[in-house]
Design a protein around this motif. Sequence first.
Motif, PDB file in Angstrom:
ATOM      1  N   ARG A  94       0.883  -1.161  -0.238  1.00  0.00           N
ATOM      2  CA  ARG A  94       0.027   0.068  -0.137  1.00  0.00           C
ATOM      3  C   ARG A  94       0.889   1.067   0.141  1.00  0.00           C
ATOM      4  NH1 ARG A  94      -2.488   2.889   4.384  1.00  0.00           N
ATOM      5  NH2 ARG A  94      -4.285   4.096   3.764  1.00  0.00           N
ATOM      6  N   ARG A  95       1.656   1.345   1.063  1.00  0.00           N
ATOM      7  CA  ARG A  95       2.703   2.541   0.836  1.00  0.00           C
ATOM      8  C   ARG A  95       3.349   2.642  -0.196  1.00  0.00           C
ATOM      9  NH1 ARG A  95       7.350   4.479   3.234  1.00  0.00           N
ATOM     10  NH2 ARG A  95       6.665   4.906   5.255  1.00  0.00           N
ATOM     11  N   HIS A  96       3.899   1.621  -0.939  1.00  0.00           N
ATOM     12  CA  HIS A  96       4.784   1.787  -2.114  1.00  0.00           C
ATOM     13  C   HIS A  96       3.849   2.377  -3.311  1.00  0.00           C
ATOM     14  CE1 HIS A  96       7.130   0.446  -5.845  1.00  0.00           C
ATOM     15  NE2 HIS A  96       7.993   1.281  -5.030  1.00  0.00           N
ATOM     16  N   ARG A  97       2.654   2.002  -3.219  1.00  0.00           N
ATOM     17  CA  ARG A  97       1.578   2.703  -4.420  1.00  0.00           C
ATOM     18  C   ARG A  97       1.594   3.961  -3.891  1.00  0.00           C
ATOM     19  NH1 ARG A  97      -0.712  -1.570  -7.496  1.00  0.00           N
ATOM     20  NH2 ARG A  97      -2.539  -0.034  -7.825  1.00  0.00           N
ATOM     21  N   HIS A  98       0.881   4.358  -2.658  1.00  0.00           N
ATOM     22  CA  HIS A  98       1.281   5.673  -2.287  1.00  0.00           C
ATOM     23  C   HIS A  98       2.512   6.656  -2.776  1.00  0.00           C
ATOM     24  CE1 HIS A  98      -1.471   4.887   1.322  1.00  0.00           C
ATOM     25  NE2 HIS A  98      -2.304   5.029   0.187  1.00  0.00           N
ATOM     26  N   MET A  99       3.543   6.117  -2.635  1.00  0.00           N
ATOM     27  CA  MET A  99       4.845   6.875  -3.200  1.00  0.00           C
ATOM     28  C   MET A  99       4.860   6.995  -4.741  1.00  0.00           C
ATOM     29  SD  MET A  99       7.512   4.612  -0.636  1.00  0.00           S
ATOM     30  CE  MET A  99       8.868   4.635  -1.441  1.00  0.00           C
ATOM     31  N   ARG A 100       4.461   6.072  -5.340  1.00  0.00           N
ATOM     32  CA  ARG A 100       4.338   6.104  -6.861  1.00  0.00           C
ATOM     33  C   ARG A 100       3.431   6.952  -7.325  1.00  0.00           C
ATOM     34  NH1 ARG A 100       2.575   0.352  -8.709  1.00  0.00           N
ATOM     35  NH2 ARG A 100       2.830   1.153 -10.822  1.00  0.00           N
ATOM     36  N   VAL A 101       2.053   6.954  -6.657  1.00  0.00           N
ATOM     37  CA  VAL A 101       1.117   8.215  -7.148  1.00  0.00           C
ATOM     38  C   VAL A 101       1.579   9.465  -6.550  1.00  0.00           C
ATOM     39  CG1 VAL A 101      -1.014   9.011  -6.819  1.00  0.00           C
ATOM     40  CG2 VAL A 101      -0.837   6.446  -6.953  1.00  0.00           C
ATOM     41  N   HIS A 102       2.215   9.597  -5.544  1.00  0.00           N
ATOM     42  CA  HIS A 102       2.682  10.862  -5.062  1.00  0.00           C
ATOM     43  C   HIS A 102       3.849  11.539  -5.909  1.00  0.00           C
ATOM     44  CE1 HIS A 102       3.399  13.569  -1.273  1.00  0.00           C
ATOM     45  NE2 HIS A 102       3.318  14.360  -2.369  1.00  0.00           N
ATOM     46  N   THR A 103       4.778  10.642  -6.260  1.00  0.00           N
ATOM     47  CA  THR A 103       5.590  11.272  -7.448  1.00  0.00           C
ATOM     48  C   THR A 103       5.104  11.624  -8.744  1.00  0.00           C
ATOM     49  OG1 THR A 103       7.134   9.734  -6.292  1.00  0.00           O
ATOM     50  CG2 THR A 103       8.056  10.784  -8.092  1.00  0.00           C
ATOM     51  N   ALA A 104       4.291  10.946  -9.185  1.00  0.00           N
ATOM     52  CA  ALA A 104       3.375  11.002 -10.503  1.00  0.00           C
ATOM     53  C   ALA A 104       2.682  12.255 -10.473  1.00  0.00           C
ATOM     54  CB  ALA A 104       2.478   9.751 -10.873  1.00  0.00           C
ATOM     55  N   LEU A 105       2.322  12.826  -9.246  1.00  0.00           N
ATOM     56  CA  LEU A 105       1.424  13.849  -9.197  1.00  0.00           C
ATOM     57  C   LEU A 105       2.258  15.305  -9.185  1.00  0.00           C
ATOM     58  CD1 LEU A 105      -1.107  13.313  -6.485  1.00  0.00           C
ATOM     59  CD2 LEU A 105      -1.650  13.317  -8.793  1.00  0.00           C
ATOM     60  N   HIS A 106       3.643  14.978  -8.604  1.00  0.00           N
ATOM     61  CA  HIS A 106       4.688  15.906  -8.786  1.00  0.00           C
ATOM     62  C   HIS A 106       4.825  16.226 -10.343  1.00  0.00           C
ATOM     63  CE1 HIS A 106       6.586  16.636  -4.618  1.00  0.00           C
ATOM     64  NE2 HIS A 106       5.352  16.039  -4.495  1.00  0.00           N
ATOM     65  N   LEU A 107       5.094  15.188 -11.098  1.00  0.00           N
ATOM     66  CA  LEU A 107       5.322  15.456 -12.519  1.00  0.00           C
ATOM     67  C   LEU A 107       3.930  15.706 -13.241  1.00  0.00           C
ATOM     68  CD1 LEU A 107       7.319  12.035 -13.107  1.00  0.00           C
ATOM     69  CD2 LEU A 107       8.144  14.318 -13.082  1.00  0.00           C
ATOM     70  N   LEU A 108       2.807  15.451 -12.855  1.00  0.00           N
ATOM     71  CA  LEU A 108       1.739  16.174 -13.105  1.00  0.00           C
ATOM     72  C   LEU A 108       1.547  17.692 -13.314  1.00  0.00           C
ATOM     73  CD1 LEU A 108      -1.142  15.741 -14.734  1.00  0.00           C
ATOM     74  CD2 LEU A 108      -2.027  15.495 -12.337  1.00  0.00           C
TER      75      LEU A 108
END
Length: 238
Positions: A94-108
Amino acid sequence: MTIALFRDDAYVQDGQATVSALTPEGGIVLDATVFYPTGGGQPGDSGRLEWTGGALNIATTIKGSDQDIILVPAEPAPLPPVGVQVTQRLDWVRRHRHMRVHTALHLLSVVIPLPVTGGSISAEKGRLDFAMDEPPADKDALEEALNALIEQDLQVTDMWITDAELLADPSIVKTMSVMPPTGQGHVRLVRIGDALKQVDLQPCGGTHVARTSEIGRIRIGKIEKKGRMNRRVAIHLD
C-alpha cells in the motif's frame, strides 16, 4: 517527539521502537516510526505492531501534538505498555503505491504548469486541482507527456532549505491553498532530476520513489470542472 524514520529512508519497511506514550483515544506513540502520518494529501500508513506477548494491526497513522506521530489500532485490542519494545511492520504494498502516485502527481504539476489548489492520493489513483479556466485541449497528449517524463528514469531526492530561503523564493511553492509548514527553521524540498537536468523542485513532506521509472505507466482519468477557475485532473496507476 517521534523520530520520522520514513523521512530519511522511505524504503524502510520494518523496525524496532519503544512505546513512549498511549493517547486517551487508544493511539500508540513510538519514539521512532517507519509509519507515515496523514498529511499533504497522502494517507497515513497501515501495518502491524508486534511485541512479546502481543500484536495488533494498525489502521492508519496521524499527527499528534509536539511532532508526535500516533499509530491508530484497527480494532479494540490490548495495547503495548509504555516502555515496551515493539516491531513495526509496514503494509509495504500500500505504501509503495502511495509513493508511486505521489511522485507522479509532482510530474503532473510539471506537464500542467499552473498553480495547484488541492490534491489527494490513494493506493490506486490521485488527483490535483489546478487554477485552470479551460480543460486541457488534448488529454492524450498530456498523458504521453507525463509518461515520457516517467520513462526518463529521473532521480528523486530531497534537500533542506531554511524558512528564510523559502520566503525569499516563493516561486517554488506550487500549492495555492496550503503553504509548507514553517517555524522549525527548515523546510524539505523534493527534487526530480539533478542539478544539470532538474525537472521539478517543490516543498513536500511526503514519501516518494527513488526514480521515476518506478512509477510505471500512468493513465489520465477524468478532468472535471470544480468551479469557474478550477479543474480537477485524476491519474491512475496502470
